[in-house]
Design a protein around this motif. Structure first.
Motif, PDB file in Angstrom:
ATOM      1  N   CYS A 280       0.832  -1.203   0.000  1.00 36.73           N
ATOM      2  CA  CYS A 280       0.000   0.000   0.000  1.00 36.73           C
ATOM      3  C   CYS A 280       0.868   1.255   0.000  1.00 36.73           C
ATOM      4  N   LEU A 281       1.879   1.274   0.850  1.00 39.29           N
ATOM      5  CA  LEU A 281       2.751   2.438   0.955  1.00 39.29           C
ATOM      6  C   LEU A 281       3.671   2.588  -0.255  1.00 39.29           C
ATOM      7  N   GLU A 282       4.139   1.475  -0.781  1.00 44.17           N
ATOM      8  CA  GLU A 282       5.050   1.519  -1.929  1.00 44.17           C
ATOM      9  C   GLU A 282       4.333   1.929  -3.212  1.00 44.17           C
ATOM     10  N   GLU A 283       3.168   1.325  -3.460  1.00 45.46           N
ATOM     11  CA  GLU A 283       2.462   1.538  -4.724  1.00 45.46           C
ATOM     12  C   GLU A 283       1.528   2.736  -4.673  1.00 45.46           C
ATOM     13  N   ARG A 284       1.237   3.232  -3.458  1.00 44.33           N
ATOM     14  CA  ARG A 284       0.290   4.334  -3.273  1.00 44.33           C
ATOM     15  C   ARG A 284      -1.044   4.012  -3.943  1.00 44.33           C
ATOM     16  N   LYS A 285      -1.520   2.835  -3.626  1.00 47.02           N
ATOM     17  CA  LYS A 285      -2.814   2.348  -4.104  1.00 47.02           C
ATOM     18  C   LYS A 285      -3.503   1.620  -2.948  1.00 47.02           C
ATOM     19  N   PRO A 286      -4.820   1.434  -3.033  1.00 49.23           N
ATOM     20  CA  PRO A 286      -5.515   0.681  -1.989  1.00 49.23           C
ATOM     21  C   PRO A 286      -5.084  -0.782  -1.959  1.00 49.23           C
ATOM     22  N   VAL A 287      -5.203  -1.389  -0.778  1.00 47.14           N
ATOM     23  CA  VAL A 287      -5.002  -2.828  -0.617  1.00 47.14           C
ATOM     24  C   VAL A 287      -6.205  -3.402   0.133  1.00 47.14           C
ATOM     25  N   TYR A 288      -6.361  -4.711   0.023  1.00 43.80           N
ATOM     26  CA  TYR A 288      -7.508  -5.426   0.614  1.00 43.80           C
ATOM     27  C   TYR A 288      -6.978  -6.474   1.576  1.00 43.80           C
ATOM     28  N   ILE A 289      -7.478  -6.450   2.815  1.00 40.53           N
ATOM     29  CA  ILE A 289      -7.104  -7.450   3.817  1.00 40.53           C
ATOM     30  C   ILE A 289      -8.384  -8.038   4.403  1.00 40.53           C
ATOM     31  N   SER A 290      -8.601  -9.325   4.179  1.00 37.42           N
ATOM     32  CA  SER A 290      -9.752 -10.020   4.766  1.00 37.42           C
ATOM     33  C   SER A 290      -9.244 -10.920   5.881  1.00 37.42           C
ATOM     34  N   ILE A 291      -9.856 -10.816   7.058  1.00 40.48           N
ATOM     35  CA  ILE A 291      -9.401 -11.559   8.231  1.00 40.48           C
ATOM     36  C   ILE A 291     -10.531 -12.444   8.751  1.00 40.48           C
ATOM     37  N   CYS A 292     -10.301 -13.725   8.799  1.00 40.55           N
ATOM     38  CA  CYS A 292     -11.318 -14.641   9.312  1.00 40.55           C
ATOM     39  C   CYS A 292     -11.675 -14.277  10.754  1.00 40.55           C
ATOM     40  N   CYS A 293     -12.958 -14.202  11.020  1.00 41.19           N
ATOM     41  CA  CYS A 293     -13.422 -13.643  12.289  1.00 41.19           C
ATOM     42  C   CYS A 293     -13.009 -14.471  13.502  1.00 41.19           C
ATOM     43  N   ASN A 294     -12.760 -15.772  13.325  1.00 37.85           N
ATOM     44  CA  ASN A 294     -12.434 -16.615  14.474  1.00 37.85           C
ATOM     45  C   ASN A 294     -10.950 -16.605  14.834  1.00 37.85           C
ATOM     46  N   LEU A 295     -10.136 -15.856  14.085  1.00 39.39           N
ATOM     47  CA  LEU A 295      -8.694 -15.826  14.345  1.00 39.39           C
ATOM     48  C   LEU A 295      -8.248 -14.604  15.142  1.00 39.39           C
ATOM     49  N   VAL A 296      -9.109 -13.611  15.234  1.00 41.31           N
ATOM     50  CA  VAL A 296      -8.698 -12.292  15.715  1.00 41.31           C
ATOM     51  C   VAL A 296      -8.172 -12.316  17.149  1.00 41.31           C
ATOM     52  N   ALA A 297      -8.815 -13.083  18.010  1.00 41.53           N
ATOM     53  CA  ALA A 297      -8.516 -12.999  19.448  1.00 41.53           C
ATOM     54  C   ALA A 297      -7.622 -14.115  19.961  1.00 41.53           C
ATOM     55  N   ILE A 298      -7.077 -14.961  19.068  1.00 40.15           N
ATOM     56  CA  ILE A 298      -6.259 -16.091  19.514  1.00 40.15           C
ATOM     57  C   ILE A 298      -4.809 -15.653  19.690  1.00 40.15           C
ATOM     58  N   PRO A 299      -4.226 -15.820  20.878  1.00 36.22           N
ATOM     59  CA  PRO A 299      -2.808 -15.484  21.056  1.00 36.22           C
ATOM     60  C   PRO A 299      -1.927 -16.370  20.167  1.00 36.22           C
ATOM     61  N   HIS A 300      -0.818 -15.808  19.715  1.00 32.85           N
ATOM     62  CA  HIS A 300       0.092 -16.566  18.856  1.00 32.85           C
ATOM     63  C   HIS A 300       1.491 -15.988  19.031  1.00 32.85           C
ATOM     64  N   PRO A 301       2.519 -16.838  19.062  1.00 29.82           N
ATOM     65  CA  PRO A 301       3.884 -16.356  19.307  1.00 29.82           C
ATOM     66  C   PRO A 301       4.343 -15.290  18.318  1.00 29.82           C
ATOM     67  N   SER A 302       3.891 -15.334  17.067  1.00 31.91           N
ATOM     68  CA  SER A 302       4.380 -14.367  16.074  1.00 31.91           C
ATOM     69  C   SER A 302       3.944 -12.942  16.379  1.00 31.91           C
ATOM     70  N   PHE A 303       2.948 -12.782  17.278  1.00 32.87           N
ATOM     71  CA  PHE A 303       2.483 -11.442  17.624  1.00 32.87           C
ATOM     72  C   PHE A 303       3.033 -10.964  18.961  1.00 32.87           C
ATOM     73  N   SER A 304       3.966 -11.709  19.550  1.00 33.77           N
ATOM     74  CA  SER A 304       4.381 -11.420  20.922  1.00 33.77           C
ATOM     75  C   SER A 304       5.748 -10.774  21.030  1.00 33.77           C
TER      76      SER A 304
END
Length: 624
Positions: free
Chosen positions: A213-237
């Motif tokens: 988005c920042l490089e191309e200066r164009k919109p981007v689309y991100i779809s996130i499955c609703c059941n994943l949002v609140a699950i802790p995961h090491p990659s976010f820690s």
């Protein structure tokens, strides 16, 4: 940590969360929601609800935390949103994030327009909606942002990850077990798409989408499955989020040198060369380089209509808007008699060229695009960044003010509109005479599709006065949502929106959001009873719309809750009093001024424009 901010983009290390000053405190908003969360009981009454908002954290631990923190780090403090069942948990994390404000809009289209307006000021914007039924309502606004090279992050609350490939038919879809229609639609109006259906690569997907988005200066689309949002995961820690990996483009030095040499030969041999700036100056981050060139060569400088406000109009060699037959006074003549020209960032589409009717000397024009330089009847050179070329050629050109001196020689200032007689019906040129007097360094003018295009182009912008228009996509109603978003991005500025009644009827709902946010925008609703721009292209009964009591509608949105002042005016005297009030004791209010104008009172430029488009639209088909 330190931060480098370049035209709204953070290009070096990540800032502290408090670096971006929030419009409203996300923590305070979360606390308010926790204490005031309510639901509707069976009798329609408000009742306490056990809503749980995630507490603010200093270290991301879930996907929801991670995305919210990334948005703050790239300079976003407001997300324009509409809730739906698949994004509610994600919204909890947005509300909880320090420095992030979740702005609830009345519909998805306006949320997208608001993100568009926000990105124009901040350099990046974001909106969040629900799966398919919400996102497809959003997509028109995102297409417009794509046409304007605006980095907008479209966040969609997606279905449960278990539903992908399950052959189940879900609600909010078109009734087929394959619900990939949304993705296929967004592939056409975004530069990158990410569907996050697992946690293992979610961090990479988010970072990749934001970087693109920042490089191309164009919109981007991100779809996130609703059941994943609140699950802790090491990659976010991680204790500290690593900087986004951006890949800045570079010019080919040999191509740059050859292009500069060739351009210098052409321009230095000309007698009366000119410069024209276009809207791509902004996404190319070339506005300063264009100014540097103007100062060095002393050519007459014009802009295309979409680039108004991107070059200072107080510059000593500025001559106005080049728009073919509807150019500002004597600007068109100066450009079209020039024996050489350099167009930087100009998008010469159908509207910018008044139905492709420009008559500048194309065999003497150098076209500078975002990543290449195109010469007349000859080769193009690239990859060359626009800002690199403009800076380099500035050092090679001989000063030549001949075209500007000719412009000053033939220029005759247009006489102002005659003073109205007492009680005389207000004329549109009188309206804009008084809008001109309002302009200052803390004002931003937003111009809606229609006669406002032409009237606003004639406004003389003082130093630091902003201006925005959407000309290529020309989505009627865009300006109201864009005003909402721009005002959130620039609370130190005051918006002046010029919008017709037909356009207002497309997107009026989010005036209520402006009131909720305590914005002090000034809205001039120009009521002339229909779609005036369409009337001048091809008239018919379909161009007449039902007249609303517009001030009453805004008062109903206000509903005795918030800061809002409305008035309806018919004469110049009433207009003067209304502006004095809006700029005086109502300066902290949203001011809605309905201006009654005769249906046939339009600018001469609109008449010319309509005639050109009527002719091009009625061309007979080519014989096979």
């Amino acid at each position: 940590m330190s931060m480098k901010l370049e035209n709204g983009f953070h290009t070096e290390t990540m800032p502290k969360a408090t670096t971006i000053k929030p419009i409203a405190n996300g923590v305070a908003a979360a606390d308010k929601l926790r204490s005031q969360s309510r639901s509707i009981d069976n009798n329609g009454a408000a009742a306490p609800s056990p809503v749980i908002i995630p507490p603010p954290t200093t270290t991301p631990s879930t996907l929801g935390h991670y995305l919210a923190r990334r948005l703050v780090q790239i300079g976003i403090s407001d997300i324009f949103s509409v809730p739906g069942d698949s994004n509610l948990v994600l919204f909890d994390y947005f509300v909880a994030e320090r420095g992030l404000n979740l702005v609830g809009c009345c519909n998805e289209l306006n949320a997208g327009y608001a993100a568009d307006g926000y990105a124009r000021r901040r350099g990046v914007g974001a909106c969040a909606v629900t799966f398919t039924v919400g996102s497809l309502s959003l997509i028109n606004a995102i297409a417009g942002a794509y046409s304007e090279d605006l980095p907008v992050i479209c966040i969609v609350g997606g279905p449960n990850s278990n539903d992908y490939g399950s052959k189940k038919i879900l609600h909010h879809t078109i009734g087929l077990p394959d619900f990939s229609q949304e993705l296929r639609c967004f592939q056409n109006v975004t530069c990158y798409q990410a569907i996050i259906d697992n946690l293992e690569d979610a961090q990479w997907q988010i970072d990749r989408a934001i970087s693109k988005c920042l490089e191309e200066r164009k919109p981007v689309y991100i779809s996130i499955c609703c059941n994943l949002v609140a699950i802790p995961h090491p990659s976010f820690s991680a204790q500290q989020l690593i900087p986004l990996s951006l890949s800045p483009k570079k010019s080919n030095q040999m191509a740059l040198e050859v292009a500069v040499e060739k351009a210098a030969q052409l321009l230095n041999s000309a007698i009366k060369p000119v410069m024209i700036g276009g809207k791509k100056l902004r996404p190319a981050k070339a506005q300063e380089a264009f100014m540097e060139l103007a100062d060095a060569c002393r050519y007459a400088v014009a802009v295309t209509p979409s680039a108004k406000g991107m070059f200072p109009e107080y510059h000593p060699h500025f001559i106005g808007t080049y728009w073919g037959t509807v150019s500002t006074a004597y600007c068109g003549e100066t450009v079209e008699i020039a024996d050489a020209s350099i167009f930087a960032g100009a998008t010469l589409d159908e509207l910018e060229t008044v139905a492709f009717s420009l008559t500048y000397k194309k065999n003497k024009a150098i076209i500078v695009e975002a990543d290449r330089v195109v010469f007349p009847n000859g080769p193009s050179f690239g990859p060359i960044l626009m800002k690199d070329f403009l800076s380099a050629i500035a050092k090679r050109l001989n000063p030549n003010p001949t075209a500007y001196e000719n412009y000053r020689r033939i220029y005759i200032a247009e006489s102002g509109p005659l003073q109205s007689n007492p009680g005389e019906a207000l004329r549109v040129n009188v309206l804009f005479k008084h809008i001109q007097k309002m302009l200052s360094s803390n004002i931003v003018v937003i111009s809606e599709t229609g006669d406002s295009w032409f009237q606003c182009q004639k406004l003389k912008l003082p130093k630091s006065c902003g201006y925005e228009i959407q000309l290529l996509y020309a989505s009627i109603g865009w300006s109201l949502g864009a005003t909402l978003g721009y005002a959130q991005a620039a609370p130190e500025k005051r918006m002046v929106l010029c919008i017709g009644d037909g356009s207002f009827q497309m997107t009026p709902q989010d005036v209520s959001t402006m009131i909720t946010l305590k914005q002090n925008n000034i809205i001039f609703l120009i009521n002339n009873g229909g779609y005036t721009i369409e009337v001048e292209i091809h008239d018919g009964p379909y161009n007449v719309i039902k007249n609303w009591d517009y001030t009453a509608i805004v008062n109903a949105m206000h509903n005795r809750d918030g800061n809002c002042w409305t008035t309806k005016i018919h004469t110049e005297e009433e207009l003067v009093n209304a502006i004095e009030k809006a700029m005086g004791d109502q300066k902290d209010c949203l001011c809605f001024i309905e201006v009654i104008i005769h249906r046939d009172d339009t600018s001469k430029e609109l008449l010319e424009f309509g005639s050109k488009f009527a002719a091009i639209s009625s061309r007979p088909p080519r014989l096979v």
